[in-house]
Design a protein around this motif. Structure first.
Motif, PDB file in Angstrom:
ATOM      1  N   PHE A 270       0.805  -1.220   0.000  1.00 14.55           N
ATOM      2  CA  PHE A 270       0.000   0.000   0.000  1.00 14.55           C
ATOM      3  C   PHE A 270       0.843   1.278   0.000  1.00 14.55           C
ATOM      4  O   PHE A 270       0.500   2.248  -0.676  1.00 14.55           O
ATOM      5  CB  PHE A 270      -0.942   0.001   1.209  1.00 14.55           C
ATOM      6  CG  PHE A 270      -2.069  -0.980   1.096  1.00 14.55           C
ATOM      7  CD1 PHE A 270      -3.123  -0.758   0.215  1.00 14.55           C
ATOM      8  CD2 PHE A 270      -2.074  -2.148   1.844  1.00 14.55           C
ATOM      9  CE1 PHE A 270      -4.158  -1.663   0.088  1.00 14.55           C
ATOM     10  CE2 PHE A 270      -3.108  -3.074   1.722  1.00 14.55           C
ATOM     11  CZ  PHE A 270      -4.153  -2.826   0.843  1.00 14.55           C
ATOM     12  N   ASN A 271       1.949   1.286   0.738  1.00  9.57           N
ATOM     13  CA  ASN A 271       2.738   2.508   0.880  1.00  9.57           C
ATOM     14  C   ASN A 271       3.722   2.756  -0.262  1.00  9.57           C
ATOM     15  O   ASN A 271       4.187   3.881  -0.443  1.00  9.57           O
ATOM     16  CB  ASN A 271       3.523   2.481   2.200  1.00  9.57           C
ATOM     17  CG  ASN A 271       2.602   2.477   3.409  1.00  9.57           C
ATOM     18  OD1 ASN A 271       1.401   2.675   3.293  1.00  9.57           O
ATOM     19  ND2 ASN A 271       3.167   2.237   4.587  1.00  9.57           N
ATOM     20  N   TYR A 272       4.027   1.713  -1.030  1.00  7.87           N
ATOM     21  CA  TYR A 272       5.035   1.841  -2.090  1.00  7.87           C
ATOM     22  C   TYR A 272       4.466   1.453  -3.458  1.00  7.87           C
ATOM     23  O   TYR A 272       5.215   1.140  -4.375  1.00  7.87           O
ATOM     24  CB  TYR A 272       6.253   0.960  -1.770  1.00  7.87           C
ATOM     25  CG  TYR A 272       7.028   1.397  -0.551  1.00  7.87           C
ATOM     26  CD1 TYR A 272       8.276   2.003  -0.667  1.00  7.87           C
ATOM     27  CD2 TYR A 272       6.518   1.202   0.730  1.00  7.87           C
ATOM     28  CE1 TYR A 272       8.989   2.393   0.445  1.00  7.87           C
ATOM     29  CE2 TYR A 272       7.210   1.597   1.855  1.00  7.87           C
ATOM     30  CZ  TYR A 272       8.443   2.198   1.717  1.00  7.87           C
ATOM     31  OH  TYR A 272       9.145   2.591   2.828  1.00  7.87           O
ATOM     32  N   LYS A 273       3.153   1.497  -3.608  1.00 10.94           N
ATOM     33  CA  LYS A 273       2.502   0.984  -4.818  1.00 10.94           C
ATOM     34  C   LYS A 273       2.817   1.794  -6.075  1.00 10.94           C
ATOM     35  O   LYS A 273       2.684   1.292  -7.190  1.00 10.94           O
ATOM     36  CB  LYS A 273       0.987   0.906  -4.624  1.00 10.94           C
ATOM     37  CG  LYS A 273       0.330   2.247  -4.335  1.00 10.94           C
ATOM     38  CD  LYS A 273      -1.154   2.060  -4.054  1.00 10.94           C
ATOM     39  CE  LYS A 273      -1.809   3.394  -3.705  1.00 10.94           C
ATOM     40  NZ  LYS A 273      -3.244   3.217  -3.372  1.00 10.94           N
ATOM     41  N   ASN A 274       3.247   3.057  -5.917  1.00 10.86           N
ATOM     42  CA  ASN A 274       3.473   3.910  -7.097  1.00 10.86           C
ATOM     43  C   ASN A 274       4.938   4.012  -7.519  1.00 10.86           C
ATOM     44  O   ASN A 274       5.260   4.743  -8.459  1.00 10.86           O
ATOM     45  CB  ASN A 274       2.930   5.320  -6.835  1.00 10.86           C
ATOM     46  CG  ASN A 274       1.416   5.330  -6.724  1.00 10.86           C
ATOM     47  OD1 ASN A 274       0.720   4.639  -7.471  1.00 10.86           O
ATOM     48  ND2 ASN A 274       0.893   6.114  -5.786  1.00 10.86           N
ATOM     49  N   VAL A 275       5.831   3.272  -6.845  1.00  8.18           N
ATOM     50  CA  VAL A 275       7.260   3.411  -7.169  1.00  8.18           C
ATOM     51  C   VAL A 275       7.594   2.916  -8.572  1.00  8.18           C
ATOM     52  O   VAL A 275       8.599   3.315  -9.162  1.00  8.18           O
ATOM     53  CB  VAL A 275       8.155   2.675  -6.132  1.00  8.18           C
ATOM     54  CG1 VAL A 275       8.050   3.326  -4.771  1.00  8.18           C
ATOM     55  CG2 VAL A 275       7.830   1.193  -6.074  1.00  8.18           C
ATOM     56  N   ARG A 276       6.745   2.053  -9.146  1.00  6.62           N
ATOM     57  CA  ARG A 276       7.023   1.516 -10.473  1.00  6.62           C
ATOM     58  C   ARG A 276       6.789   2.542 -11.586  1.00  6.62           C
ATOM     59  O   ARG A 276       7.085   2.281 -12.752  1.00  6.62           O
ATOM     60  CB  ARG A 276       6.155   0.281 -10.731  1.00  6.62           C
ATOM     61  CG  ARG A 276       6.566  -0.920  -9.888  1.00  6.62           C
ATOM     62  CD  ARG A 276       5.754  -2.159 -10.237  1.00  6.62           C
ATOM     63  NE  ARG A 276       4.337  -1.987  -9.978  1.00  6.62           N
ATOM     64  CZ  ARG A 276       3.395  -2.027 -10.909  1.00  6.62           C
ATOM     65  NH1 ARG A 276       3.728  -2.197 -12.172  1.00  6.62           N
ATOM     66  NH2 ARG A 276       2.119  -1.890 -10.591  1.00  6.62           N
ATOM     67  N   LYS A 277       6.261   3.718 -11.216  1.00  9.98           N
ATOM     68  CA  LYS A 277       6.000   4.755 -12.225  1.00  9.98           C
ATOM     69  C   LYS A 277       7.288   5.246 -12.879  1.00  9.98           C
ATOM     70  O   LYS A 277       7.303   5.642 -14.045  1.00  9.98           O
ATOM     71  CB  LYS A 277       5.259   5.935 -11.585  1.00  9.98           C
ATOM     72  CG  LYS A 277       3.815   5.621 -11.224  1.00  9.98           C
ATOM     73  CD  LYS A 277       3.117   6.837 -10.649  1.00  9.98           C
ATOM     74  CE  LYS A 277       1.650   6.546 -10.358  1.00  9.98           C
ATOM     75  NZ  LYS A 277       0.954   7.719  -9.781  1.00  9.98           N
ATOM     76  N   ASN A 278       8.388   5.243 -12.105  1.00 13.58           N
ATOM     77  CA  ASN A 278       9.692   5.676 -12.635  1.00 13.58           C
ATOM     78  C   ASN A 278      10.736   4.623 -12.281  1.00 13.58           C
ATOM     79  O   ASN A 278      11.220   4.578 -11.154  1.00 13.58           O
ATOM     80  CB  ASN A 278      10.095   7.032 -12.036  1.00 13.58           C
ATOM     81  CG  ASN A 278       9.112   8.128 -12.383  1.00 13.58           C
ATOM     82  OD1 ASN A 278       9.009   8.546 -13.518  1.00 13.58           O
ATOM     83  ND2 ASN A 278       8.360   8.587 -11.387  1.00 13.58           N
ATOM     84  N   THR A 279      11.051   3.766 -13.246  1.00 10.24           N
ATOM     85  CA  THR A 279      11.955   2.645 -12.993  1.00 10.24           C
ATOM     86  C   THR A 279      13.287   2.827 -13.712  1.00 10.24           C
ATOM     87  O   THR A 279      13.327   3.158 -14.896  1.00 10.24           O
ATOM     88  CB  THR A 279      11.313   1.321 -13.450  1.00 10.24           C
ATOM     89  OG1 THR A 279      10.080   1.129 -12.763  1.00 10.24           O
ATOM     90  CG2 THR A 279      12.226   0.146 -13.162  1.00 10.24           C
ATOM     91  N   VAL A 280      14.370   2.618 -12.963  1.00  9.34           N
ATOM     92  CA  VAL A 280      15.724   2.656 -13.536  1.00  9.34           C
ATOM     93  C   VAL A 280      16.329   1.270 -13.372  1.00  9.34           C
ATOM     94  O   VAL A 280      16.328   0.700 -12.279  1.00  9.34           O
ATOM     95  CB  VAL A 280      16.613   3.694 -12.821  1.00  9.34           C
ATOM     96  CG1 VAL A 280      18.051   3.599 -13.321  1.00  9.34           C
ATOM     97  CG2 VAL A 280      16.074   5.098 -13.033  1.00  9.34           C
ATOM     98  N   SER A 281      16.834   0.718 -14.481  1.00 12.77           N
ATOM     99  CA  SER A 281      17.474  -0.596 -14.458  1.00 12.77           C
ATOM    100  C   SER A 281      18.944  -0.414 -14.832  1.00 12.77           C
ATOM    101  O   SER A 281      19.261   0.227 -15.834  1.00 12.77           O
ATOM    102  CB  SER A 281      16.765  -1.521 -15.461  1.00 12.77           C
ATOM    103  OG  SER A 281      17.280  -2.818 -15.384  1.00 12.77           O
ATOM    104  N   TYR A 282      19.851  -0.970 -14.012  1.00  8.85           N
ATOM    105  CA  TYR A 282      21.279  -0.700 -14.224  1.00  8.85           C
ATOM    106  C   TYR A 282      22.118  -1.908 -13.792  1.00  8.85           C
ATOM    107  O   TYR A 282      21.776  -2.621 -12.847  1.00  8.85           O
ATOM    108  CB  TYR A 282      21.698   0.523 -13.403  1.00  8.85           C
ATOM    109  CG  TYR A 282      23.115   0.989 -13.636  1.00  8.85           C
ATOM    110  CD1 TYR A 282      23.446   1.728 -14.770  1.00  8.85           C
ATOM    111  CD2 TYR A 282      24.126   0.695 -12.727  1.00  8.85           C
ATOM    112  CE1 TYR A 282      24.748   2.153 -14.990  1.00  8.85           C
ATOM    113  CE2 TYR A 282      25.435   1.113 -12.931  1.00  8.85           C
ATOM    114  CZ  TYR A 282      25.732   1.849 -14.069  1.00  8.85           C
ATOM    115  OH  TYR A 282      27.029   2.277 -14.300  1.00  8.85           O
ATOM    116  N   MET A 283      23.222  -2.121 -14.522  1.00 11.11           N
ATOM    117  CA  MET A 283      24.176  -3.147 -14.131  1.00 11.11           C
ATOM    118  C   MET A 283      25.542  -2.521 -13.895  1.00 11.11           C
ATOM    119  O   MET A 283      25.995  -1.692 -14.691  1.00 11.11           O
ATOM    120  CB  MET A 283      24.309  -4.217 -15.213  1.00 11.11           C
ATOM    121  CG  MET A 283      25.355  -5.285 -14.874  1.00 11.11           C
ATOM    122  SD  MET A 283      25.366  -6.634 -16.056  1.00 11.11           S
ATOM    123  CE  MET A 283      26.785  -7.569 -15.459  1.00 11.11           C
TER     124      MET A 283
END
Length: 315
Positions: A270-283
């Motif tokens: 419930f508290n982190y449900k919107n974090v996927r709106k801005n996703t950064v993927s890095y290696m």
């Protein structure tokens, strides 16, 4: 009979149908509520009794406070390749950073051949060997030391369970950047066409395991691992997956371990449900070399400092 009486009689004839409709709606509501409660209790029991495993290296109470306060969180994702008679190795290591205030999520891969000091062992070795030497706790301590960060939670998944989870959510879709044909994880073989492709469980396993046909080697492999994890998160959290929750819970119960309890997961949902709106993927980037005949991946200090800042950056 007056017009008023006819109207009243007509109204009385209709009223039983209204009453029965309301009763039917009530029965359905009770049924749905009972099913939801059953799923809730089943999930709670599975998480707290089968999945929840604390580790000494993480302050669990601090993590709970952070989740309730909607503060940034760092979660270590461990994909473990563990077979009968083998202590296992972490086949995939990723740090998942969640920033709920700014709706951001970062998924950072650590190459499994990265040479670093294994905390608690006092020697330099491949980072994925930390799990073989000291399990989850040593892996956590080693990643914290390498990146100079604090981890709040860990999620450990048996890589073989990845197949079951993909099937449990009804399959996933990924954007494949490299065309190849594979027979290793699918009875009839599978053509991984370039572009958007749909994968079932065995096909997804072949997708994340392939390395030697990829000109980018482990770099390309870990990118595909991140793709599959993100696809599972997207599919599993969608409304369309509600009727698959039972299967998902069953798969997690058999293949997953975490220091989150059910209350933590609920608050995280419930508290982190919107974090996927801005996703950064890095290696993490470095270079391969041989030391005493053994291949290692060396990551320069500047890259480690960069990733440290990425993880701790807020806003």
């Amino acid at each position: 009979m007056s017009e008023q009486k006819r109207s009243n009689n007509k109204y009385k004839r209709k009223r039983p149908w209204i009453k029965y409709s309301l009763v039917l709606i009530l029965i359905l509501a009770i049924g749905v509520g009972a099913y939801a409660l059953l799923l809730y209790n089943d999930a709670k029991d599975t998480v707290n009794e089968k999945i929840h495993q604390k580790v000494p290296s993480i302050d669990h109470e601090l993590g709970k406070k952070k989740i309730k306060g909607e503060e940034p969180l760092n979660i270590l994702l461990l994909g473990v390749d563990k077979r009968a008679g083998d202590s296992g190795r972490s086949d995939a290591l990723m740090v998942l950073s969640l920033d709920p205030k700014n709706n951001k999520m970062k998924l950072i891969s650590i190459p499994r051949d990265t040479r670093t000091t294994i905390v608690g062992k006092g020697l330099e070795d491949k980072i994925n060997h930390a799990y073989a030497f000291g399990g989850t706790d040593m892996s956590i301590a080693t990643v914290e030391s390498l990146l100079n960060i604090n981890l709040d939670y860990y999620v450990q998944m048996n890589m073989e369970g990845l197949t079951e989870m993909v099937d449990a959510v009804g399959g996933i879709t990924v954007d494949n950047q490299l065309e190849w044909y594979d027979t290793g994880y699918y009875e009839k073989g599978y053509h991984y066409a370039k572009g958007e492709i749909s994968l079932n469980g065995p096909e997804a396993m072949g997708y994340v395991r392939m390395r030697y046909k990829d000109p980018n080697g482990d770099f390309g492999r870990t990118k595909r691992q991140r793709q599959v994890i993100e696809a599972i998160i997207d599919k599993g959290s969608s409304i369309a997956s509600v009727n698959k929750i039972d299967n998902m819970i069953d798969v997690l119960g058999k293949n997953m371990a975490t220091n989150m309890d059910f209350a933590d997961m609920k608050d995280l949902l419930f508290n982190y449900k919107n974090v996927r709106k801005n996703t950064v993927s890095y290696m993490m980037k470095g270079s391969g070399t041989e030391i005493d005949g053994v291949y290692y991946y060396l990551i320069p200090d500047e890259e480690i400092a960069k990733v440290h800042e990425m993880i701790n950056e807020v806003g």
